[in-house]
Write a protein that holds these residues in place. Structure first.
Motif, mmCIF file in Angstrom:
data_model
loop_
_atom_site.group_PDB
_atom_site.id
_atom_site.type_symbol
_atom_site.label_atom_id
_atom_site.label_comp_id
_atom_site.label_asym_id
_atom_site.label_seq_id
_atom_site.Cartn_x
_atom_site.Cartn_y
_atom_site.Cartn_z
ATOM 1 N N ASP A 1 41.518 29.447 41.606
ATOM 2 C CA ASP A 1 40.833 28.516 42.498
ATOM 3 C C ASP A 1 39.331 28.760 42.425
ATOM 4 N N MET A 2 38.565 27.651 42.534
ATOM 5 C CA MET A 2 37.104 27.731 42.537
ATOM 6 C C MET A 2 36.590 26.624 43.440
ATOM 7 N N ARG A 3 35.895 27.027 44.507
ATOM 8 C CA ARG A 3 35.380 26.018 45.443
ATOM 9 C C ARG A 3 34.064 26.487 46.055
ATOM 10 N N PRO A 4 33.226 25.532 46.470
ATOM 11 C CA PRO A 4 31.961 25.917 47.105
ATOM 12 C C PRO A 4 32.221 26.613 48.438
ATOM 13 N N SER A 5 31.371 27.602 48.722
ATOM 14 C CA SER A 5 31.549 28.387 49.937
ATOM 15 C C SER A 5 30.417 28.155 50.931
ATOM 16 N N GLY A 6 29.439 27.337 50.560
ATOM 17 C CA GLY A 6 28.302 27.076 51.440
ATOM 18 C C GLY A 6 27.150 28.021 51.141
ATOM 19 N N GLY A 7 25.953 27.577 51.401
ATOM 20 C CA GLY A 7 24.778 28.422 51.163
ATOM 21 C C GLY A 7 24.521 28.655 49.689
ATOM 22 N N GLY A 8 24.976 27.752 48.825
ATOM 23 C CA GLY A 8 24.752 27.914 47.394
ATOM 24 C C GLY A 8 25.680 28.922 46.738
ATOM 25 N N LYS A 9 26.710 29.343 47.451
ATOM 26 C CA LYS A 9 27.655 30.326 46.907
ATOM 27 C C LYS A 9 28.959 29.634 46.511
ATOM 28 N N VAL A 10 29.709 30.295 45.648
ATOM 29 C CA VAL A 10 30.982 29.765 45.170
ATOM 30 C C VAL A 10 32.057 30.817 45.408
ATOM 31 N N ARG A 11 33.227 30.392 45.860
ATOM 32 C CA ARG A 11 34.359 31.294 46.069
ATOM 33 C C ARG A 11 35.296 31.170 44.872
ATOM 34 N N LEU A 12 35.498 32.264 44.161
ATOM 35 C CA LEU A 12 36.403 32.299 43.014
ATOM 36 C C LEU A 12 37.638 33.096 43.411
ATOM 37 N N THR A 13 38.803 32.580 43.093
ATOM 38 C CA THR A 13 40.048 33.280 43.370
ATOM 39 C C THR A 13 40.734 33.560 42.041
ATOM 40 N N PHE A 14 41.073 34.821 41.824
ATOM 41 C CA PHE A 14 41.727 35.245 40.584
ATOM 42 C C PHE A 14 43.064 35.885 40.912
ATOM 43 N N THR A 15 43.975 35.805 39.972
ATOM 44 C CA THR A 15 45.198 36.598 39.998
ATOM 45 C C THR A 15 45.041 37.589 38.847
ATOM 46 N N ALA A 16 45.035 38.872 39.199
ATOM 47 C CA ALA A 16 44.764 39.907 38.193
ATOM 48 C C ALA A 16 45.690 41.095 38.399
ATOM 49 N N PRO A 17 46.048 41.790 37.326
ATOM 50 C CA PRO A 17 46.831 43.020 37.487
ATOM 51 C C PRO A 17 45.973 44.081 38.184
ATOM 52 N N ALA A 18 46.587 44.897 39.024
ATOM 53 C CA ALA A 18 45.859 45.928 39.772
ATOM 54 C C ALA A 18 45.151 46.902 38.827
ATOM 55 N N ARG A 19 45.771 47.221 37.704
ATOM 56 C CA ARG A 19 45.144 48.159 36.755
ATOM 57 C C ARG A 19 43.880 47.580 36.143
ATOM 58 N N GLY A 20 43.757 46.257 36.143
ATOM 59 C CA GLY A 20 42.556 45.617 35.625
ATOM 60 C C GLY A 20 41.377 45.723 36.568
ATOM 61 N N LEU A 21 41.652 46.020 37.830
ATOM 62 C CA LEU A 21 40.578 46.117 38.817
ATOM 63 C C LEU A 21 40.016 47.533 38.952
ATOM 64 N N ILE A 22 40.668 48.512 38.337
ATOM 65 C CA ILE A 22 40.175 49.888 38.411
ATOM 66 C C ILE A 22 38.820 49.956 37.720
ATOM 67 N N GLY A 23 37.819 50.383 38.463
ATOM 68 C CA GLY A 23 36.474 50.517 37.920
ATOM 69 C C GLY A 23 35.676 49.230 37.873
ATOM 70 N N TYR A 24 36.215 48.134 38.405
ATOM 71 C CA TYR A 24 35.518 46.854 38.314
ATOM 72 C C TYR A 24 34.469 46.648 39.406
ATOM 73 N N HIS A 25 34.608 47.306 40.527
ATOM 74 C CA HIS A 25 33.727 47.049 41.660
ATOM 75 C C HIS A 25 32.249 47.257 41.308
ATOM 76 N N GLY A 26 31.937 48.338 40.618
ATOM 77 C CA GLY A 26 30.547 48.586 40.217
ATOM 78 C C GLY A 26 30.020 47.514 39.281
ATOM 79 N N GLU A 27 30.846 47.089 38.335
ATOM 80 C CA GLU A 27 30.469 46.017 37.408
ATOM 81 C C GLU A 27 30.249 44.705 38.168
ATOM 82 N N PHE A 28 31.098 44.446 39.159
ATOM 83 C CA PHE A 28 30.989 43.243 39.975
ATOM 84 C C PHE A 28 29.659 43.226 40.740
#
Length: 189
Positions: A10-37
């Motif tokens: 899903d991808m929709r405007p969130s207001g204030g020039g921001k966009v809300r992205l919704t992903f379905t991802a494996p949990a192992r794919g999110l390990i270490g991603y927060h800093g990159e994000f």
């Protein structure tokens, strides 16, 4: 996120020039991603995680592309040696930190691992230059959190956690044993 086997649902405007992205991802794919994000969004992004469901295996998730700098000596790291090693890659320790054979002290700027000597001191002579020797100033070392360290390591590496430090090391500390094991892995694979 596609490199981490995520699918945009899903991808929709969130207001204030921001966009809300919704992903379905494996949990192992999110390990270490927060800093990159946070880097990608320049600190303005907000990330939420919620378990959705168990799913089929989506394949291997790509790791880092660069090799590492491996200590070939045991002792306390010398600032002068680390200063000379900075041109080889990103350093992860400070001068005076204890190191041992097989310990990872940095990330190499190229694809292969490199054994280095972090204990090599400056040669002293009786002849002095007219000007003083400049004080050696190191770039701030890259310190990894436990989550970042777990995401960073390769198959032949381990994370060592003590009350005072989080260190990375090769599974086999002896360089000859590392070569022998890598040849076995190549023969099998």
């Amino acid at each position: 996120m596609s490199l981490r086997k995520a699918e945009l649902t899903d991808m929709r405007p969130s207001g204030g020039g921001k966009v809300r992205l919704t992903f379905t991802a494996p949990a192992r794919g999110l390990i270490g991603y927060h800093g990159e994000f946070l880097t990608d969004t320049r600190g303005t992004g907000i990330m939420n995680r919620l378990f959705d469901s168990y799913g089929p295996y989506k394949g291997a998730i790509a790791g880092r592309r660069n090799g590492v700098l491996i200590s070939m000596e045991t002792g306390k790291a010398v600032t002068y040696a680390l200063w000379n090693l900075e041109e080889r890659g990103v350093i992860m320790i400070d001068g005076g930190d204890p190191v041992y054979v097989g310990m990872i002290i940095g990330e190499h700027s190229r694809g292969q691992d490199l054994e280095v000597n972090p204990l090599k001191a400056k040669k002293l002579t009786n002849i002095r230059a007219a000007g003083k020797d400049e004080a050696v100033v190191l770039t701030t070392p890259r310190r990894l959190s436990l989550e970042e360290a777990l995401a960073y390591i390769g198959d032949d590496e381990l994370v060592e956690v003590t009350p005072k430090a989080i260190r990375l090391r090769k599974r086999f500390l002896d360089p000859h044993e590392r070569k022998r094991e890598s040849r076995k892995a190549e023969a099998v694979g």
